[in-house]
Scaffold this active site. Structure first.
Site, PDB file in Angstrom:
ATOM      1  N   ASP A 166       0.882  -1.164   0.000  1.00 44.87           N
ATOM      2  CA  ASP A 166       0.000   0.000   0.000  1.00 44.87           C
ATOM      3  C   ASP A 166       0.921   1.215   0.000  1.00 44.87           C
ATOM      4  OD1 ASP A 166      -1.601   2.183   0.652  1.00 44.87           O
ATOM      5  OD2 ASP A 166      -2.808   1.088   2.112  1.00 44.87           O
TER       6      ASP A 166
ATOM      7  N   SER B  43      -1.578  14.281 -14.029  1.00 44.20           N
ATOM      8  CA  SER B  43      -2.891  14.485 -14.636  1.00 44.20           C
ATOM      9  C   SER B  43      -2.997  15.917 -15.127  1.00 44.20           C
ATOM     10  CB  SER B  43      -3.983  14.221 -13.583  1.00 44.20           C
ATOM     11  OG  SER B  43      -5.248  14.646 -14.031  1.00 44.20           O
TER      12      SER B  43
ATOM     13  N   TYR C 229      -8.145  15.521  -5.504  1.00 42.52           N
ATOM     14  CA  TYR C 229      -7.368  14.944  -6.609  1.00 42.52           C
ATOM     15  C   TYR C 229      -6.471  16.015  -7.231  1.00 42.52           C
ATOM     16  CZ  TYR C 229      -6.380  12.396 -10.942  1.00 42.52           C
ATOM     17  OH  TYR C 229      -5.763  11.760 -11.989  1.00 42.52           O
TER      18      TYR C 229
ATOM     19  N   ALA D 254      -5.413  18.790  -5.874  1.00 43.99           N
ATOM     20  CA  ALA D 254      -4.373  19.177  -4.918  1.00 43.99           C
ATOM     21  C   ALA D 254      -3.221  18.177  -4.917  1.00 43.99           C
ATOM     22  CB  ALA D 254      -4.976  19.293  -3.515  1.00 43.99           C
ATOM     23  N   SER D 255      -3.562  16.886  -4.961  1.00 43.68           N
ATOM     24  CA  SER D 255      -2.515  15.858  -4.919  1.00 43.68           C
ATOM     25  C   SER D 255      -1.646  15.896  -6.172  1.00 43.68           C
ATOM     26  CB  SER D 255      -3.145  14.473  -4.746  1.00 43.68           C
ATOM     27  OG  SER D 255      -3.872  14.075  -5.901  1.00 43.68           O
ATOM     28  N   LYS D 256      -2.259  16.188  -7.324  1.00 40.74           N
ATOM     29  CA  LYS D 256      -1.504  16.213  -8.571  1.00 40.74           C
ATOM     30  C   LYS D 256      -0.692  17.505  -8.716  1.00 40.74           C
ATOM     31  CE  LYS D 256      -2.767  12.142 -10.005  1.00 40.74           C
ATOM     32  NZ  LYS D 256      -1.803  11.032 -10.074  1.00 40.74           N
TER      33      LYS D 256
END
Length: 272
Positions: free
Chosen positions: A59, A137, A150, A152-154
């Site tokens: 994980d 992305s 999503y 923010a993470s990218k």
């Protein structure tokens, strides 16, 4: 040209979609491929047992899983030439209604998973002057409504990769990221709803999207040619360009695009 034959390639999130296609194509080009996913049984069902393949249960949101995975790959084959940070999940919900635990989960997997794996692969890759690649992305260039976590993470991933590339500029290590547009995969089916449950359906017509196989081919070609970064699809390139030059127009166009999605969470604001 950077050849993949006999290279040791590590791919995270390889049990479906782009990760699975990347592993299959890398194997077909003669690479030794190490794959990980949270479901080891699924990995072993998908991939035929081979001396060129190493499957591991991990994980990526757990630092020690990433450390152990990279250590086991190095123990088995002596090092790592290429790391492809592919593991990721998405979401679809208004920020107003989203549990903060959902955004944390996306950051833990999409961003921290890439950071952890990169940290523990880096010594081997520096030794071999290899490649670190991350699957980002269009959402890493342009924030998308209903996908705050999503996006923010990218954005974080892109910033991390750009800073790392600059640090390693004179080491012989190649650092790149790729930004697919909408690609036919399982990511939307397991995308998180506001409470963290799986969406279990896709709002898009998957048959009209770029296939995971085509996307994987573009990524591996970019690695071989040591591309700086890749933005895929005409729509993706247009979105990045518009957002850079005409941000107010991009706001309006992106809003309208996502409002038109079946079951769009933005309908809530239209009714006010």
């Amino acid at each position: 040209m950077y050849e993949l034959k006999n290279k040791i390639i590590v791919i995270t999130g390889a049990s479906s979609g782009i990760g699975k296609a990347l592993a299959e194509q890398a194997l077909s080009q003669g690479a030794k491929v190490a794959v990980c996913a949270r479901n080891l049984d699924k990995l072993k069902t998908i991939f035929k047992d081979s001396n060129q393949l190493f499957c591991f249960k991990a994980d990526v949101s757990i630092e020690n899983d990433c450390k152990t995975f990279l250590s086991e790959v190095a123990r088995k084959w002596g090092g790592v030439d290429v790391l492809i940070n592919n593991a990721g999940i998405s979401m679809r919900a208004l920020f107003e209604e989203t549990h903060l635990s959902v955004i944390k989960e996306l950051m833990d997997i999409n961003f921290w998973g890439s950071v952890y794996c990169t940290k523990y692969a880096l010594p081997f890759i520096m030794e071999r002057k290899g490649v670190i690649a991350s699957v980002s992305s269009i959402a890493g260039y342009r924030g998308l409504p209903g996908r705050t976590g999503y996006s923010a993470s990218k954005f974080a991933l892109n910033g991390f990769m750009e800073a790392l590339r600059t640090e390693l500029l004179h080491t012989g290590v190649h650092v790149m990221w790729v930004s697919p547009g909408f690609t036919a995969s399982n990511i939307r089916n397991v995308a998180r709803s506001s409470d963290g449950t799986a969406q279990a359906e896709t709002p898009l017509e998957e048959s009209k999207l770029m296939s995971a196989e085509v996307c994987a081919g573009i990524i591996l070609d970019g690695i071989k040619k040591r591309k700086r970064n890749i933005v895929m699809t005409g729509t993706g390139k247009l979105t990045v360009w518009l957002n850079k030059l005409f941000p107010y127009l991009a706001d309006s166009l992106v809003y309208k695009h996502f409002l038109a999605e079946p079951g769009s969470p933005l309908f809530k604001y239209e009714k006010r």
